[in-house]
Scaffold this motif. Structure first.
Motif, PDB file in Angstrom:
ATOM      1  N   LEU A  24       0.833  -1.211  -0.059  1.00  0.00           N
ATOM      2  CA  LEU A  24      -0.012  -0.026  -0.013  1.00  0.00           C
ATOM      3  C   LEU A  24       0.965   1.139  -0.064  1.00  0.00           C
ATOM      4  CD1 LEU A  24      -2.772  -1.336   1.668  1.00  0.00           C
ATOM      5  CD2 LEU A  24      -3.061   0.799   0.828  1.00  0.00           C
ATOM      6  N   ILE A  25       0.795   2.089  -1.080  1.00  0.00           N
ATOM      7  CA  ILE A  25       1.631   3.087  -1.092  1.00  0.00           C
ATOM      8  C   ILE A  25       0.817   4.451  -1.233  1.00  0.00           C
ATOM      9  CG2 ILE A  25       3.427   2.006  -2.614  1.00  0.00           C
ATOM     10  CD1 ILE A  25       2.340   3.059  -5.135  1.00  0.00           C
ATOM     11  N   THR A  26       1.605   5.494  -1.038  1.00  0.00           N
ATOM     12  CA  THR A  26       1.166   6.851  -1.188  1.00  0.00           C
ATOM     13  C   THR A  26       1.745   7.505  -2.302  1.00  0.00           C
ATOM     14  OG1 THR A  26       0.435   7.035   1.155  1.00  0.00           O
ATOM     15  CG2 THR A  26       0.567   9.200  -0.078  1.00  0.00           C
ATOM     16  N   ALA A  27       1.156   7.847  -3.239  1.00  0.00           N
ATOM     17  CA  ALA A  27       1.855   8.253  -4.556  1.00  0.00           C
ATOM     18  C   ALA A  27       1.765   9.633  -4.904  1.00  0.00           C
ATOM     19  CB  ALA A  27       1.596   7.354  -5.860  1.00  0.00           C
ATOM     20  N   LYS A  28       2.561  10.366  -5.465  1.00  0.00           N
ATOM     21  CA  LYS A  28       2.236  11.576  -5.939  1.00  0.00           C
ATOM     22  C   LYS A  28       1.854  11.613  -7.313  1.00  0.00           C
ATOM     23  CE  LYS A  28       5.375  14.642  -3.337  1.00  0.00           C
ATOM     24  NZ  LYS A  28       4.516  14.255  -2.075  1.00  0.00           N
ATOM     25  N   ILE A  29       0.720  12.448  -7.650  1.00  0.00           N
ATOM     26  CA  ILE A  29       0.033  12.331  -8.998  1.00  0.00           C
ATOM     27  C   ILE A  29       0.786  13.537  -9.766  1.00  0.00           C
ATOM     28  CG2 ILE A  29      -2.009  11.395  -7.895  1.00  0.00           C
ATOM     29  CD1 ILE A  29      -3.174  14.257  -8.239  1.00  0.00           C
ATOM     30  N   ASP A  30       0.452  13.098 -11.311  1.00  0.00           N
ATOM     31  CA  ASP A  30       0.479  14.148 -12.204  1.00  0.00           C
ATOM     32  C   ASP A  30      -0.348  15.006 -12.735  1.00  0.00           C
ATOM     33  OD1 ASP A  30       3.672  13.592 -12.509  1.00  0.00           O
ATOM     34  OD2 ASP A  30       3.008  11.730 -13.208  1.00  0.00           O
ATOM     35  N   LEU A  31      -1.781  14.142 -12.593  1.00  0.00           N
ATOM     36  CA  LEU A  31      -2.779  14.770 -12.867  1.00  0.00           C
ATOM     37  C   LEU A  31      -3.910  14.281 -12.057  1.00  0.00           C
ATOM     38  CD1 LEU A  31      -3.987  17.001 -15.069  1.00  0.00           C
ATOM     39  CD2 LEU A  31      -4.715  15.187 -16.234  1.00  0.00           C
ATOM     40  N   ALA A  32      -4.923  15.301 -11.496  1.00  0.00           N
ATOM     41  CA  ALA A  32      -6.142  14.827 -11.261  1.00  0.00           C
ATOM     42  C   ALA A  32      -7.273  15.207 -12.133  1.00  0.00           C
ATOM     43  CB  ALA A  32      -6.536  15.301  -9.581  1.00  0.00           C
ATOM     44  N   MET A  33      -8.351  14.298 -12.127  1.00  0.00           N
ATOM     45  CA  MET A  33      -9.158  14.807 -13.378  1.00  0.00           C
ATOM     46  C   MET A  33     -10.714  14.447 -12.873  1.00  0.00           C
ATOM     47  SD  MET A  33     -11.514  13.468 -15.726  1.00  0.00           S
ATOM     48  CE  MET A  33     -10.833  11.755 -15.895  1.00  0.00           C
ATOM     49  N   ALA A  34     -11.440  15.050 -12.981  1.00  0.00           N
ATOM     50  CA  ALA A  34     -12.992  15.001 -12.687  1.00  0.00           C
ATOM     51  C   ALA A  34     -13.634  15.740 -13.819  1.00  0.00           C
ATOM     52  CB  ALA A  34     -13.414  15.594 -11.367  1.00  0.00           C
ATOM     53  N   ASN A  35     -15.212  15.291 -13.921  1.00  0.00           N
ATOM     54  CA  ASN A  35     -16.058  15.859 -14.668  1.00  0.00           C
ATOM     55  C   ASN A  35     -17.169  16.287 -14.202  1.00  0.00           C
ATOM     56  OD1 ASN A  35     -17.888  13.514 -14.358  1.00  0.00           O
ATOM     57  ND2 ASN A  35     -16.713  12.383 -15.425  1.00  0.00           N
ATOM     58  N   ASP A  36     -18.300  16.689 -15.125  1.00  0.00           N
ATOM     59  CA  ASP A  36     -19.464  17.318 -14.524  1.00  0.00           C
ATOM     60  C   ASP A  36     -20.369  16.449 -13.761  1.00  0.00           C
ATOM     61  OD1 ASP A  36     -19.874  16.347 -17.232  1.00  0.00           O
ATOM     62  OD2 ASP A  36     -21.640  17.085 -17.417  1.00  0.00           O
ATOM     63  N   VAL A  37     -20.124  15.285 -13.629  1.00  0.00           N
ATOM     64  CA  VAL A  37     -20.949  14.352 -12.782  1.00  0.00           C
ATOM     65  C   VAL A  37     -20.378  14.207 -11.352  1.00  0.00           C
ATOM     66  CG1 VAL A  37     -21.947  11.944 -12.463  1.00  0.00           C
ATOM     67  CG2 VAL A  37     -22.064  13.212 -14.588  1.00  0.00           C
ATOM     68  N   LEU A 117       1.425   9.264 -13.521  1.00  0.00           N
ATOM     69  CA  LEU A 117       0.498   8.774 -12.966  1.00  0.00           C
ATOM     70  C   LEU A 117      -0.686   9.476 -12.744  1.00  0.00           C
ATOM     71  CD1 LEU A 117       1.234   7.094  -9.414  1.00  0.00           C
ATOM     72  CD2 LEU A 117      -1.011   8.253  -9.960  1.00  0.00           C
ATOM     73  N   VAL A 118      -1.904   9.243 -13.128  1.00  0.00           N
ATOM     74  CA  VAL A 118      -3.093   9.998 -13.238  1.00  0.00           C
ATOM     75  C   VAL A 118      -4.311   9.390 -12.678  1.00  0.00           C
ATOM     76  CG1 VAL A 118      -4.742  10.976 -15.151  1.00  0.00           C
ATOM     77  CG2 VAL A 118      -2.295  10.709 -15.680  1.00  0.00           C
ATOM     78  N   VAL A 119      -5.033  10.081 -11.867  1.00  0.00           N
ATOM     79  CA  VAL A 119      -6.288   9.715 -11.375  1.00  0.00           C
ATOM     80  C   VAL A 119      -7.476  10.508 -11.751  1.00  0.00           C
ATOM     81  CG1 VAL A 119      -5.204   8.567  -9.245  1.00  0.00           C
ATOM     82  CG2 VAL A 119      -5.935  10.795  -8.997  1.00  0.00           C
ATOM     83  N   GLY A 120      -8.387   9.912 -11.998  1.00  0.00           N
ATOM     84  CA  GLY A 120      -9.547  10.597 -12.453  1.00  0.00           C
ATOM     85  C   GLY A 120     -10.992  10.050 -12.002  1.00  0.00           C
ATOM     86  N   ALA A 121     -11.890  11.047 -11.701  1.00  0.00           N
ATOM     87  CA  ALA A 121     -12.884  10.364 -11.268  1.00  0.00           C
ATOM     88  C   ALA A 121     -13.922  10.064 -12.406  1.00  0.00           C
ATOM     89  CB  ALA A 121     -13.812  11.604 -10.477  1.00  0.00           C
ATOM     90  N   ASP A 122     -13.466   9.179 -13.043  1.00  0.00           N
ATOM     91  CA  ASP A 122     -14.325   8.646 -14.055  1.00  0.00           C
ATOM     92  C   ASP A 122     -13.697   7.375 -14.382  1.00  0.00           C
ATOM     93  OD1 ASP A 122     -16.308   9.362 -16.406  1.00  0.00           O
ATOM     94  OD2 ASP A 122     -14.851   8.045 -16.984  1.00  0.00           O
ATOM     95  N   ALA A 144     -11.072  14.468  -4.413  1.00  0.00           N
ATOM     96  CA  ALA A 144     -11.000  15.826  -3.718  1.00  0.00           C
ATOM     97  C   ALA A 144      -9.999  15.616  -2.863  1.00  0.00           C
ATOM     98  CB  ALA A 144     -12.197  15.785  -2.421  1.00  0.00           C
ATOM     99  N   TYR A 145      -9.449  14.502  -2.356  1.00  0.00           N
ATOM    100  CA  TYR A 145      -8.223  14.335  -1.614  1.00  0.00           C
ATOM    101  C   TYR A 145      -7.095  14.650  -2.432  1.00  0.00           C
ATOM    102  CZ  TYR A 145      -4.557  11.799   1.247  1.00  0.00           C
ATOM    103  OH  TYR A 145      -3.406  11.357   2.100  1.00  0.00           O
ATOM    104  N   ALA A 146      -6.991  14.115  -3.720  1.00  0.00           N
ATOM    105  CA  ALA A 146      -5.848  14.548  -4.745  1.00  0.00           C
ATOM    106  C   ALA A 146      -5.969  15.997  -4.779  1.00  0.00           C
ATOM    107  CB  ALA A 146      -6.361  13.498  -5.807  1.00  0.00           C
ATOM    108  N   ILE A 147      -6.884  16.515  -5.130  1.00  0.00           N
ATOM    109  CA  ILE A 147      -6.840  17.883  -5.595  1.00  0.00           C
ATOM    110  C   ILE A 147      -6.186  18.795  -4.449  1.00  0.00           C
ATOM    111  CG2 ILE A 147      -8.427  19.868  -5.800  1.00  0.00           C
ATOM    112  CD1 ILE A 147     -10.373  18.233  -7.540  1.00  0.00           C
ATOM    113  N   ALA A 148      -6.496  18.392  -3.315  1.00  0.00           N
ATOM    114  CA  ALA A 148      -6.114  19.018  -1.853  1.00  0.00           C
ATOM    115  C   ALA A 148      -4.662  18.857  -1.422  1.00  0.00           C
ATOM    116  CB  ALA A 148      -7.093  18.892  -0.805  1.00  0.00           C
ATOM    117  N   THR A 149      -4.465  17.363  -1.833  1.00  0.00           N
ATOM    118  CA  THR A 149      -2.906  17.005  -1.323  1.00  0.00           C
ATOM    119  C   THR A 149      -1.904  16.743  -2.509  1.00  0.00           C
ATOM    120  OG1 THR A 149      -3.641  14.601  -1.410  1.00  0.00           O
ATOM    121  CG2 THR A 149      -3.960  16.115   0.748  1.00  0.00           C
ATOM    122  N   GLY A 150      -2.628  16.327  -3.645  1.00  0.00           N
ATOM    123  CA  GLY A 150      -1.504  15.883  -4.889  1.00  0.00           C
ATOM    124  C   GLY A 150      -1.208  14.437  -4.574  1.00  0.00           C
ATOM    125  N   GLU A 151      -1.902  13.856  -3.735  1.00  0.00           N
ATOM    126  CA  GLU A 151      -1.668  12.455  -3.439  1.00  0.00           C
ATOM    127  C   GLU A 151      -2.848  11.380  -3.597  1.00  0.00           C
ATOM    128  OE1 GLU A 151       0.067  12.403   0.255  1.00  0.00           O
ATOM    129  OE2 GLU A 151       2.055  13.100  -0.322  1.00  0.00           O
TER     130      GLU A 151
END
Lengths: 432, 171
Positions: A24-37, A117-122, A144-151
């Protein structure tokens, strides 16, 4: 012990030399994505927790794609919430309605590059693995967590390897590769795992078709799908991004949960029948199924190459005076504005309109029964999208069949599920 | 969070996807109470939302929550008053979302095999035990990794984030 491409990307982003499945790791992200839903929920979560900042306004993408141009007042409110947030925080990668579906846009604009490393809410965030990034779908709280922390917290997945040798036949596309895989392993066959695709036949596919394959990794339950970058990938990325790129490859002695090998030459164009993407049949087995609607678009198959494929079938039909079957509605939705404009330049939009299709502004729309082509009770739709669950495209008793763009175009013309060769070569077998 | 939960079972099959749990036509809102009104509407029990009682438990087959990343799914279940979901397995995004939003989930394949629609069951979250009160049979559930339990104990991911971000949080 060697590492897979997935382990290497995760290790680098977690600041570790190596990671192994189960860690189990905590990773730094290069991009956080979310859409209108999904973004409205994330924004509310941030507000409820008095988190008023974003970790990096240049590493967040907010895309209005699902219910836009707003289909109703509630959707308009949701879009406004995201728009206001993007303006307030000066979000660099905010995309207004009509710009496109996130999974078409982000690779196309060079916002995601290999090794990211990309995380997206989709859930279809796994698409970006097609250019060699680790990308996975998460929920609104994670974003939300990624947008606030980058992780992001992640469990390092085991990897499954899928090798395709040989050369695929004409009309067999990336869509058929992935439908074949899902048909073989099932909708939870890759649960929690990274799906790695390789082999001569994968190398022969364009980047766009590779994106179609990784797009549907989630349909096998996968955490991610990935194809190691090659010359084609670098050529694709070169003109889109100035960012420095780190290329990762799996070690020869990396460990895999399982390895599957197939000859691409044995593949046929496939159709996934309701109500699971794993319920695959050949087009031949499906040719008795009459359809009410055909949909060409979505994050799976709404790119320019997909439109060219469909366009080729419609052009052949028009040449012989054939159009979309009178009992069928055919909806074409380019996945992004860039795709739309390119299709215009190539005369494809004219071909679609001439053939009797309707063409609309980029949106996810009918794929999830949102708008722009919702099905009535008992109706059947053949679609280039990714899911055929009960009620996915409309009424709970409607049916969706998944196929590649050429099959969908041929089916639109003949009014029943059809092989492209039936339109492009042989005499028509129009239903009576 | 209650650690021992008792309730009546609504049984579902395999691959209950998020389109069945909360159809996309209701995703134009994120109001949890509004979402709860339509929970399970496209599933094999379309009348679940208005026929279930507060405290009823969802028991399902494998790959529960497959499909989209919509966190609206666990939220709709939670706000419908369902205290826990027991399944043979969970799709991974749903699994994350349930933990992050504080909806207790329990993986107990043998229990699911035995439990029938309408049975009364007891779920002991702390001990990881599912008991079918209608038949008296007891089953062991799969336990979460320690690190995830930390997130659960903190009260969800955002509470965990706040403790990490002390400096940047305005109280």
């Amino acid at each position: 012990m060697g590492m897979t491409i997935t382990q290497k990307i995760l290790a680098d982003h977690a600041g570790r030399k190596e990671v192994y499945p189960g860690d189990l790791i905590t990773a730094k992200i290069d991009l956080a994505m979310a859409n209108d839903v999904t973004a409205p929920l994330a924004i509310k979560i941030l507000e409820n927790h008095n988190l008023n900042g974003v970790f990096d306004s240049e590493k967040i993408a907010l895309v209005l794609s699902h219910f836009v141009p707003a289909k109703d007042i509630k959707s308009a409110q949701q879009a406004k919430l995201v728009r206001d947030f993007a303006r307030k925080h000066n979000i660099k990668w905010f995309f207004e309605e009509g710009e496109g579906i996130e999974h078409a846009l982000l690779p196309e604009k060079g916002i995601v590059v290999p090794g990211d490393l990309v995380v997206g809410a989709d859930s279809h965030t796994c698409t970006y693995g097609g250019i060699g990034a680790f990308a996975t779908g998460v929920g609104s709280t994670d974003i939300a967590y990624a947008i606030a922390t980058g992780e992001i917290w992640l469990r390092v997945p085991e990897s499954m390897k899928f090798i395709f040798y040989g050369k695929a036949k004409p009309w067999v596309t990336g869509k058929d590769f992935i439908l074949h895989v899902i048909g073989e392993i099932g909708v939870d066959g890759a649960l929690y795992k990274a799906m790695e695709f390789e082999g001569e036949a994968i190398k022969n596919l364009s980047v766009e078709q590779r994106l179609t394959i990784t797009n549907m990794a989630i349909e096998a339950g996968g955490k991610s799908g990935i194809i190691a970058p090659d010359e084609k990938t670098l050529e694709y990325v070169k003109n889109r991004s100035n960012r420095e790129i780190k290329i990762y490859h799996s070690d020869p002695d990396a460990e895999y949960h399982s390895v599957y090998e197939w000859n691409a030459n044995s593949l046929e164009p496939l159709v996934a029948w309701p109500y699971l993407p794993s319920n695959v049949h050949t087009v031949g087995e499906s040719s008795h199924i009459k359809i009410d609607q055909a949909f060409i678009g979505s994050c799976t198959n709404g790119r320019i190459e997909d439109l060219r494929l469909a366009g080729a079938v419609f052009k052949a039909a028009l040449k012989r005076g054939k159009k979309v079957h009178p009992y069928v509605r055919c909806i074409v939705i380019p996945a992004s504005k860039e795709v739309y404009q390119q299709a215009l330049r190539e005369g494809l939009i004219d071909v679609f309109l001439e053939a009797g299709c309707v063409v609309s502004t980029p949106t996810c729309g009918p794929c999830l029964g949102g708008h722009m082509g919702v099905l009535a009770e008992g109706e059947k739709c053949i679609s280039t999208s990714n899911r055929n669950f009960p009620g996915r495209m409309g009424h709970p008793k409607s049916e969706s069949y998944l196929a590649n763009p050429a099959v969908v175009a041929a089916s639109a013309i003949l009014g029943r599920i059809a092989h492209p060769e039936e339109v492009v070569k042989a005499q028509d077998l129009v239903r009576t | 969070m209650k650690t021992v939960i008792r309730g009546r079972v609504w049984k579902f099959g395999d691959n209950v996807d998020t389109d069945q749990i909360i159809p996309a036509r209701y995703l134009n809102t994120s109001d949890p109470h509004e979402l709860a009104k339509h929970v399970m509407e496209d599933s094999e029990h379309p009348d679940f939302a208005y026929k279930h009682r507060e405290g009823d438990i969802i028991v399902a087959g494998k790959n529960f929550g497959s499909g989209s990343s919509r966190e609206h799914a666990p939220i709709a279940i939670k706000y419908a008053g369902v205290p826990v979901v027991v399944a043979k397995s969970f799709a991974r995004i749903f699994f994350r979302n349930a933990i992050n939003t504080g909806l207790p989930i329990v993986e107990a394949p043998e229990a699911v095999e035995e439990i029938r629609h309408g049975d009364e069951i007891e779920v002991n979250l702390e001990k990881g035990i599912v008991t079918n009160l209608s038949t008296g049979k007891e089953f062991k559930a799969t336990s979460f990794p320690e690190e995830l339990q930390k997130i659960l104990k903190a009260g969800g991911l955002m509470e965990y984030a706040k403790s990490k971000l002390k400096g940047s949080v305005s109280e």
